[in-house]
Design a protein around this motif. Sequence first.
Motif, PDB file in Angstrom:
ATOM      1  N   VAL A 135       0.814  -1.225   0.000  1.00 46.48           N
ATOM      2  CA  VAL A 135       0.000   0.000   0.000  1.00 46.48           C
ATOM      3  C   VAL A 135       0.844   1.272   0.000  1.00 46.48           C
ATOM      4  CG1 VAL A 135      -1.948  -1.148   1.111  1.00 46.48           C
ATOM      5  CG2 VAL A 135      -0.216  -0.024   2.520  1.00 46.48           C
ATOM      6  N   SER A 136       2.175   1.121   0.119  1.00 47.91           N
ATOM      7  CA  SER A 136       3.041   2.306   0.053  1.00 47.91           C
ATOM      8  C   SER A 136       4.416   1.872  -0.420  1.00 47.91           C
ATOM      9  CB  SER A 136       3.154   2.984   1.418  1.00 47.91           C
ATOM     10  OG  SER A 136       3.991   2.220   2.274  1.00 47.91           O
ATOM     11  N   PRO A 137       5.177   2.752  -1.059  1.00 46.17           N
ATOM     12  CA  PRO A 137       6.518   2.391  -1.528  1.00 46.17           C
ATOM     13  C   PRO A 137       7.436   1.910  -0.412  1.00 46.17           C
ATOM     14  CG  PRO A 137       5.775   4.398  -2.602  1.00 46.17           C
ATOM     15  CD  PRO A 137       4.768   4.094  -1.542  1.00 46.17           C
ATOM     16  N   ALA A 138       7.344   2.501   0.755  1.00 40.50           N
ATOM     17  CA  ALA A 138       8.246   2.119   1.844  1.00 40.50           C
ATOM     18  C   ALA A 138       7.998   0.695   2.326  1.00 40.50           C
ATOM     19  CB  ALA A 138       8.108   3.094   3.009  1.00 40.50           C
ATOM     20  N   GLN A 139       6.852   0.148   2.003  1.00 35.92           N
ATOM     21  CA  GLN A 139       6.503  -1.206   2.425  1.00 35.92           C
ATOM     22  C   GLN A 139       6.985  -2.259   1.431  1.00 35.92           C
ATOM     23  OE1 GLN A 139       2.389  -1.979   1.953  1.00 35.92           O
ATOM     24  NE2 GLN A 139       2.273  -3.689   3.389  1.00 35.92           N
ATOM     25  N   ALA A 140       7.285  -1.871   0.193  1.00 34.66           N
ATOM     26  CA  ALA A 140       7.511  -2.819  -0.891  1.00 34.66           C
ATOM     27  C   ALA A 140       8.678  -3.767  -0.619  1.00 34.66           C
ATOM     28  CB  ALA A 140       7.752  -2.062  -2.206  1.00 34.66           C
ATOM     29  N   MET A 169       4.657   4.605  -8.273  1.00 30.50           N
ATOM     30  CA  MET A 169       5.165   5.569  -7.298  1.00 30.50           C
ATOM     31  C   MET A 169       6.684   5.502  -7.190  1.00 30.50           C
ATOM     32  SD  MET A 169       2.398   5.256  -4.183  1.00 30.50           S
ATOM     33  CE  MET A 169       0.679   5.667  -4.423  1.00 30.50           C
ATOM     34  N   GLU A 170       7.276   6.622  -6.804  1.00 35.19           N
ATOM     35  CA  GLU A 170       8.734   6.678  -6.644  1.00 35.19           C
ATOM     36  C   GLU A 170       9.163   5.821  -5.457  1.00 35.19           C
ATOM     37  OE1 GLU A 170      12.357   9.960  -6.066  1.00 35.19           O
ATOM     38  OE2 GLU A 170      10.249  10.598  -6.253  1.00 35.19           O
ATOM     39  N   MET A 171      10.205   5.033  -5.672  1.00 35.19           N
ATOM     40  CA  MET A 171      10.723   4.173  -4.609  1.00 35.19           C
ATOM     41  C   MET A 171      11.785   4.924  -3.828  1.00 35.19           C
ATOM     42  SD  MET A 171      10.427   1.218  -3.212  1.00 35.19           S
ATOM     43  CE  MET A 171      11.337   0.376  -1.910  1.00 35.19           C
ATOM     44  N   PRO A 172      11.574   5.171  -2.533  1.00 34.72           N
ATOM     45  CA  PRO A 172      12.540   5.954  -1.761  1.00 34.72           C
ATOM     46  C   PRO A 172      13.713   5.093  -1.276  1.00 34.72           C
ATOM     47  CG  PRO A 172      10.727   5.309  -0.362  1.00 34.72           C
ATOM     48  CD  PRO A 172      10.405   4.788  -1.727  1.00 34.72           C
ATOM     49  N   GLU A 173      14.773   5.732  -0.895  1.00 33.32           N
ATOM     50  CA  GLU A 173      15.866   5.067  -0.187  1.00 33.32           C
ATOM     51  C   GLU A 173      15.420   4.951   1.269  1.00 33.32           C
ATOM     52  OE1 GLU A 173      19.414   3.130   0.114  1.00 33.32           O
ATOM     53  OE2 GLU A 173      18.694   4.113  -1.727  1.00 33.32           O
ATOM     54  N   LEU A 174      15.322   3.731   1.758  1.00 30.68           N
ATOM     55  CA  LEU A 174      14.765   3.528   3.099  1.00 30.68           C
ATOM     56  C   LEU A 174      15.739   3.979   4.185  1.00 30.68           C
ATOM     57  CD1 LEU A 174      12.993   0.058   2.736  1.00 30.68           C
ATOM     58  CD2 LEU A 174      12.071   2.370   2.347  1.00 30.68           C
ATOM     59  N   GLN A 175      15.194   4.725   5.156  1.00 29.79           N
ATOM     60  CA  GLN A 175      15.964   5.221   6.294  1.00 29.79           C
ATOM     61  C   GLN A 175      15.370   4.641   7.580  1.00 29.79           C
ATOM     62  OE1 GLN A 175      18.654   6.986   5.761  1.00 29.79           O
ATOM     63  NE2 GLN A 175      18.260   7.160   3.549  1.00 29.79           N
ATOM     64  N   PRO A 176      16.163   4.638   8.673  1.00 28.99           N
ATOM     65  CA  PRO A 176      15.601   4.180   9.955  1.00 28.99           C
ATOM     66  C   PRO A 176      14.371   5.003  10.323  1.00 28.99           C
ATOM     67  CG  PRO A 176      17.980   4.403  10.105  1.00 28.99           C
ATOM     68  CD  PRO A 176      17.582   5.010   8.796  1.00 28.99           C
ATOM     69  N   ASN A 178      10.197   4.540  12.327  1.00 31.68           N
ATOM     70  CA  ASN A 178       9.172   3.706  12.928  1.00 31.68           C
ATOM     71  C   ASN A 178       8.257   3.148  11.835  1.00 31.68           C
ATOM     72  OD1 ASN A 178       7.715   2.506  14.997  1.00 31.68           O
ATOM     73  ND2 ASN A 178       6.348   4.279  15.237  1.00 31.68           N
ATOM     74  N   TRP A 179       7.930   1.862  11.940  1.00 30.28           N
ATOM     75  CA  TRP A 179       7.036   1.147  11.040  1.00 30.28           C
ATOM     76  C   TRP A 179       7.660   0.812   9.687  1.00 30.28           C
ATOM     77  CZ3 TRP A 179       2.476   5.021  11.982  1.00 30.28           C
ATOM     78  CH2 TRP A 179       1.979   4.845  13.287  1.00 30.28           C
ATOM     79  N   VAL A 180       8.874   1.202   9.442  1.00 29.69           N
ATOM     80  CA  VAL A 180       9.515   0.890   8.160  1.00 29.69           C
ATOM     81  C   VAL A 180      10.524  -0.235   8.370  1.00 29.69           C
ATOM     82  CG1 VAL A 180      10.986   1.733   6.300  1.00 29.69           C
ATOM     83  CG2 VAL A 180       9.209   3.220   7.258  1.00 29.69           C
ATOM     84  N   SER A 181      10.298  -1.335   7.690  1.00 31.40           N
ATOM     85  CA  SER A 181      11.219  -2.476   7.782  1.00 31.40           C
ATOM     86  C   SER A 181      12.227  -2.409   6.650  1.00 31.40           C
ATOM     87  CB  SER A 181      10.441  -3.792   7.699  1.00 31.40           C
ATOM     88  OG  SER A 181       9.596  -3.955   8.812  1.00 31.40           O
ATOM     89  N   ARG A 182      13.474  -2.526   6.995  1.00 30.94           N
ATOM     90  CA  ARG A 182      14.545  -2.611   5.987  1.00 30.94           C
ATOM     91  C   ARG A 182      15.016  -4.064   5.973  1.00 30.94           C
ATOM     92  NH1 ARG A 182      18.508   1.035   8.513  1.00 30.94           N
ATOM     93  NH2 ARG A 182      17.191   0.691  10.341  1.00 30.94           N
TER      94      ARG A 182
END
Length: 608
Positions: A135-140, A169-176, A178-182
């Motif tokens: 549902v969001s790029p950060a989740q992909a 949608m634009e895929m971001p560079e994931l940063q530390p 909350n709720w974002v799993s790397r």
Amino acid sequence: MATVSDFVIQRIKEWGVNRVFAFPGDGIGEFDGALGAAQRADDGLQYVRPTHEEICSLMATAHAKFTGEVGVCIATSSPGAFHLLNGLYDAQMDNQPVVAIIGQQGLDALGTFTQQQSNLERTLSDVAVYVQTVVSPAQAQAVVDTAFRTARVRLGPAVVILPHDVQGMEMPELQPANWVSRSSAVAPSIAVTPPEAQIRQAAAIINAGSRVTFLVGHGANGATDDVLKAAELCGAGIITTLRAKQVVPSDIPYHSQQLGLLGSLPSVHQMNGCDTLVLLGTNYPYSQFLPPSGQARAIQVDLKPEQMGLRYPTELNLWGDVKSTLTGLIPLLEEKTDRAWQNTVAEEMTAWEKEMEAQAHVEYDDGVNPRRVYFELNKRLPPQAIVTADAGSTADWYGHHIRLRRGMMGDLSGRLATMLAAMPYATAAKFAYPERCVVCTIGDGAFQMLGLNELITIKKYLHEWENPQLIIMVLHNNDLTQVSWEMRTEDANPVWPESQDVESVDYAGWAKLLGFTGIHVTTDDEVAAAWDTAFATRGVTLIDAHTSKNVPPLPPHITLEFAKNTAEALLRGDPEEPTVLIDSAKALVTEGIERIKDTLHHDKKRDD
């Protein structure tokens, strides 16, 4: 700008995937566009588009079976996703790692009854070991990695659902955050070894047995040498499930092939006589063919703990993969000097092979003997050949007559036993091993489902294969033969032509229209020459074998229920009664003669 689609494609490659089986549609359109750009950039990910989404998922499952890799299929939203289901259930029921990438309508459309929008997570939750909508790029990243990881560890299909707007949608560079799993694209090991104490317990049980039988399933794939070493040490006879033909070479004398309706009499005797049963990587479903409770001490080794101790009351269940477990077990096995058990299996198997040859040479008045077709194929299989079989009577003849030697492969839809799988299995095998000869054996009912279409896929991709030799053999008897016999033998019902008849089609002629070699076989004398021509042809050959539909798929041991139900069905007005009686009588007489010969031979040996 890298999009979510660009990222997912790159991530698929990082998981070791170099081929996807896909069918386009607007729900997956943005992702398809990114795939097209990747293809134009020649990025190493092959896009294979067959004629139907169901073929995509069956090909992905077959790819996993033949290579041990994760199979990947791609389809659009609702209609495409629903078409994938059969192949995904095939992966689920045969424990194969597959990842499906499925499109969906945009996020704002979810739950609003928009065209082609449905609750895909609910629909797919029964078949998938993991299913999630991005549902969001950060989740992909986390969703894709979890899908691949779960498919590999839990040995089943996982599903990633990509809404159309999220795909672009634009895929971001994931940063530390909350709720974002790397997450990582690192495959976990499934080389699981049980605790040493349990391995020692297993060794003690096996060492105490004098008549040990190994029942080997496809879960032992890759552990051939380990299985043979363990069997040699403890003097075990070996039975393989239908999907595990390739695990144990056919020239091992104490390997009695399969068990059950399409198995061998020596396998029946092993089960009736064993005092120790070791199940290796199998969830063999037909418990009526296993020993009576209490006859044998039993051990099961499997990566699916929920399936252990399910078919037979096992004394010990070892949660581990077969190869790693046997590596720990073999040094603890005591070498037996008494080979009477193995020798008995080997002698009985020699007699059984003579019976199978005799059955293959029975001549019938209503068509070619289908056993003859498989018998002659088996004699000609080249090294490294791959053979696929379909559900139905083709599986019977495959079990009875095909003997895979070391280096050969063979498979079919196992627990699901879906019709039509033999064609996508064969095509997927050809993509995975383009240098090998692949042989597809399929019935006319299954071939009419999607097989005719898949000749178009073969024509489309033939030029890409290093060795273009691919042989399709269609059992042409204008009948859904296996179901016809099941109606008689299981339910005592006469055959109902309105449900069983298959419209006759010139399959060889259709192959010729596509530029392939087509061969009609209408007599037993033409069978050998047809196979010789097919194996001498550098290209695609379709053998249209006009076989009898009334040759009985006789089990190795005919039960009273089998005979009683068949007789009742014929008495109730089976339209094929005269021919069934004649053909069955021929088969039974041949079976009786061969078993009498074998008995006389054994009596003479004993007297000598």
